[in-house]
Write a protein that holds these residues in place. Structure first.
Motif, PDB file in Angstrom:
ATOM      1  N   ASP A  79       2.255  23.752  -0.167  1.00 45.34           N
ATOM      2  CA  ASP A  79       2.769  23.153   1.071  1.00 45.34           C
ATOM      3  C   ASP A  79       1.665  22.905   2.101  1.00 45.34           C
ATOM      4  OD1 ASP A  79       5.340  23.054   0.114  1.00 45.34           O
ATOM      5  OD2 ASP A  79       6.005  24.882   1.120  1.00 45.34           O
ATOM      6  N   ILE A  80       0.599  23.704   2.075  1.00 43.19           N
ATOM      7  CA  ILE A  80      -0.468  23.513   3.069  1.00 43.19           C
ATOM      8  C   ILE A  80      -1.767  23.016   2.445  1.00 43.19           C
ATOM      9  CG2 ILE A  80       0.527  25.348   4.502  1.00 43.19           C
ATOM     10  CD1 ILE A  80      -2.039  27.005   3.697  1.00 43.19           C
ATOM     11  N   ALA A  81      -1.780  22.846   1.118  1.00 44.93           N
ATOM     12  CA  ALA A  81      -3.024  22.466   0.437  1.00 44.93           C
ATOM     13  C   ALA A  81      -3.539  21.120   0.926  1.00 44.93           C
ATOM     14  CB  ALA A  81      -2.798  22.429  -1.073  1.00 44.93           C
ATOM     15  N   LYS A  82      -4.847  21.045   1.155  1.00 49.73           N
ATOM     16  CA  LYS A  82      -5.494  19.811   1.601  1.00 49.73           C
ATOM     17  C   LYS A  82      -6.235  19.115   0.456  1.00 49.73           C
ATOM     18  CE  LYS A  82      -6.258  21.709   6.234  1.00 49.73           C
ATOM     19  NZ  LYS A  82      -7.290  22.169   7.210  1.00 49.73           N
ATOM     20  N   GLY A  83      -6.420  19.814  -0.643  1.00 50.76           N
ATOM     21  CA  GLY A  83      -7.187  19.258  -1.744  1.00 50.76           C
ATOM     22  C   GLY A  83      -6.441  18.174  -2.501  1.00 50.76           C
ATOM     23  N   GLU A  84      -7.193  17.211  -3.013  1.00 50.69           N
ATOM     24  CA  GLU A  84      -6.590  16.170  -3.852  1.00 50.69           C
ATOM     25  C   GLU A  84      -6.178  16.749  -5.197  1.00 50.69           C
ATOM     26  OE1 GLU A  84      -7.651  11.752  -5.741  1.00 50.69           O
ATOM     27  OE2 GLU A  84      -9.196  12.914  -4.680  1.00 50.69           O
ATOM     28  N   TYR A  85      -6.883  17.810  -5.610  1.00 46.99           N
ATOM     29  CA  TYR A  85      -6.590  18.470  -6.880  1.00 46.99           C
ATOM     30  C   TYR A  85      -6.294  19.946  -6.632  1.00 46.99           C
ATOM     31  CZ  TYR A  85      -7.830  14.379  -9.565  1.00 46.99           C
ATOM     32  OH  TYR A  85      -7.826  13.122 -10.105  1.00 46.99           O
ATOM     33  N   ILE A  86      -5.424  20.501  -7.482  1.00 50.77           N
ATOM     34  CA  ILE A  86      -4.982  21.885  -7.360  1.00 50.77           C
ATOM     35  C   ILE A  86      -5.466  22.683  -8.567  1.00 50.77           C
ATOM     36  CG2 ILE A  86      -2.979  23.431  -7.226  1.00 50.77           C
ATOM     37  CD1 ILE A  86      -3.329  21.676  -4.740  1.00 50.77           C
ATOM     38  N   LEU A 159      -7.104  21.750 -13.788  1.00 46.73           N
ATOM     39  CA  LEU A 159      -7.184  21.082 -12.492  1.00 46.73           C
ATOM     40  C   LEU A 159      -6.167  19.948 -12.515  1.00 46.73           C
ATOM     41  CD1 LEU A 159      -8.962  21.426  -9.959  1.00 46.73           C
ATOM     42  CD2 LEU A 159     -10.473  19.658 -10.883  1.00 46.73           C
ATOM     43  N   ILE A 160      -5.257  19.954 -11.537  1.00 46.35           N
ATOM     44  CA  ILE A 160      -4.105  19.051 -11.560  1.00 46.35           C
ATOM     45  C   ILE A 160      -4.033  18.261 -10.261  1.00 46.35           C
ATOM     46  CG2 ILE A 160      -1.600  18.907 -11.844  1.00 46.35           C
ATOM     47  CD1 ILE A 160      -1.712  21.712 -13.118  1.00 46.35           C
ATOM     48  N   ARG A 161      -3.878  16.946 -10.363  1.00 45.50           N
ATOM     49  CA  ARG A 161      -3.748  16.133  -9.159  1.00 45.50           C
ATOM     50  C   ARG A 161      -2.557  16.615  -8.337  1.00 45.50           C
ATOM     51  NH1 ARG A 161      -5.836  11.143  -7.902  1.00 45.50           N
ATOM     52  NH2 ARG A 161      -6.356  10.677 -10.080  1.00 45.50           N
ATOM     53  N   ARG A 162      -2.769  16.817  -7.062  1.00 44.93           N
ATOM     54  CA  ARG A 162      -1.735  17.402  -6.201  1.00 44.93           C
ATOM     55  C   ARG A 162      -0.450  16.575  -6.197  1.00 44.93           C
ATOM     56  NH1 ARG A 162      -2.895  18.038   0.136  1.00 44.93           N
ATOM     57  NH2 ARG A 162      -2.962  15.767  -0.120  1.00 44.93           N
ATOM     58  N   SER A 163      -0.552  15.258  -6.265  1.00 42.08           N
ATOM     59  CA  SER A 163       0.635  14.401  -6.198  1.00 42.08           C
ATOM     60  C   SER A 163       1.595  14.644  -7.363  1.00 42.08           C
ATOM     61  CB  SER A 163       0.233  12.922  -6.163  1.00 42.08           C
ATOM     62  OG  SER A 163      -0.508  12.575  -7.326  1.00 42.08           O
ATOM     63  N   LEU A 164       1.112  15.230  -8.475  1.00 44.60           N
ATOM     64  CA  LEU A 164       1.991  15.504  -9.611  1.00 44.60           C
ATOM     65  C   LEU A 164       3.023  16.578  -9.280  1.00 44.60           C
ATOM     66  CD1 LEU A 164      -0.538  15.461 -12.607  1.00 44.60           C
ATOM     67  CD2 LEU A 164       0.970  13.632 -11.842  1.00 44.60           C
ATOM     68  N   PHE A 165       2.770  17.358  -8.236  1.00 51.31           N
ATOM     69  CA  PHE A 165       3.717  18.398  -7.823  1.00 51.31           C
ATOM     70  C   PHE A 165       4.788  17.867  -6.867  1.00 51.31           C
ATOM     71  CE2 PHE A 165      -0.079  20.748  -9.066  1.00 51.31           C
ATOM     72  CZ  PHE A 165       0.443  21.817  -9.778  1.00 51.31           C
ATOM     73  N   ASP A 166       4.634  16.635  -6.397  1.00 49.95           N
ATOM     74  CA  ASP A 166       5.577  16.092  -5.413  1.00 49.95           C
ATOM     75  C   ASP A 166       6.989  16.008  -5.994  1.00 49.95           C
ATOM     76  OD1 ASP A 166       3.456  15.829  -3.727  1.00 49.95           O
ATOM     77  OD2 ASP A 166       3.275  13.645  -3.928  1.00 49.95           O
TER      78      ASP A 166
END
Length: 322
Positions: A79-86, A159-166
């Motif tokens: 919820d607060i992550a700023k990275g493009e990847y997680i 390493l996973i693109r953050r948008s995949l969690f949306d």
């Protein structure tokens, strides 16, 4: 300010392992990242260790919350992550110093949105290479999904693109969190890449709820299975994926019947017996399971003995066919 990578570290009473975990994060050769440490209601020394590292490195971001379990601890970080990847890292594990750099290099070179590495299994003072993720090389789409469902659906080590969690769903799971989340992410993956290096250290230790065999653990398992099956109605999975999911708990269901866990009847009825197409599939692919399950509805004790015998046969077959 946005950055390239967010490492999310959920922490719950892992003080003996936490220092090695956090030290491995701040010593990464890759620098453009944040380290989000989620203190999920720890009651041991974890809080003090987290605070010490937050004072040492300003990239460490601390979230302190009441205990809700791993899946919601990870959500708090996302919820607060700023990275493009997680990058998910369990608080009792640690990573190699160049892990993030190697994974991110593949992101750039291959324009990937999902990069997975191999890992070490750490048992006491011993460390063993595990390279099972090499099976995923060259796979994508449903082929990748099917392969991961046979083992390798962890959220860590990648390493996973953050948008995949949306937009993914969350449930209060105590076991099976990785499977539940991965089943929602993989259909969105467009470019997966495998790095042939062991970059993650998975520390084996006792105390996992998955090794408990009490009534609470059984209830957690039943809830997890219902949650996983519920995803089949939420996402457009291929028939091959659906079939694999319907069969992946076969051994567990045999165990339930062998111990006469009557709660499993409701799962059988809701997800197998009341659906004609699934009954037909089971009859074609697993007549043994179909017949034992049918007998369990009518004569649970008899089905229980047959299930127990079947489990022993599976154990013997595996032992003598290694």
């Amino acid at each position: 300010m946005d950055m390239k990578v967010s490492i999310i570290v959920p922490v719950y009473n892992v003080a003996p392992y936490l220092e090695a975990c956090l030290l491995s994060c701040i010593n990464q050769t890759f620098r453009d990242m944040e380290i989000i440490v989620v203190n999920d209601g720890s009651t041991d020394e974890s809080s003090r260790i987290i605070q010490r590292y937050a004072e040492k490195d300003d990239r460490v971001v601390v979230i302190t919350k009441e205990n809700q379990g791993l899946i919601y601890a990870r959500k708090s970080g996302l919820d607060i992550a700023k990275g493009e990847y997680i990058f998910h890292l369990d608080g009792d594990d640690y990573v190699e110093a160049d892990a993030i750099e190697m994974l991110y290099d593949e992101v750039i070179k291959q324009e990937a949105d999902y990069v997975v590495a191999n890992y070490y299994e750490v048992v006491g003072n011993e460390r063993y290479e595990v390279r099972r993720n090499n099976r995923f090389k060259g796979l994508s789409g449903q082929d990748l999904f099917l392969c991961m469902l046979r083992g390798g659906f962890e959220l860590c080590m990648r390493l996973i693109r953050r948008s995949l969690f949306d937009g993914i769903a969350y449930k209060p799971l105590v076991i099976g969190e990785d499977l539940f989340t991965t089943m929602q992410i993989l259909p969105k993956v467009k470019k997966p890449v495998v790095v042939d290096a062991c970059l993650y250290n998975y520390v084996r230790h006792t105390g996992s709820i998955t090794k408990r065999n009490d009534e609470i653990s059984w209830k957690h398992k039943f809830y997890m299975i219902r949650s996983v099956f519920s995803l089949l109605d939420m996402y457009p999975y291929s028939q091959a994926v659906k079939d694999r999911v319907y069969l992946m708990f076969f051994s567990f269901f045999l165990e339930c019947m062998s111990q006469k866990k009557m709660e499993v009847k409701a799962i059988f009825y809701d997800y197998y017996w009341s659906k004609k197409e699934i009954k037909t599939f089971l009859w074609k692919k697993r007549k043994d399971f179909y017949l034992i399950m049918k007998l369990f509805f009518l004569y649970p004790s008899m089905a229980g003995w047959i299930a127990k015998l079947y489990l022993w046969m599976i154990v013997l077959w595996r032992r003598y066919n290694r």
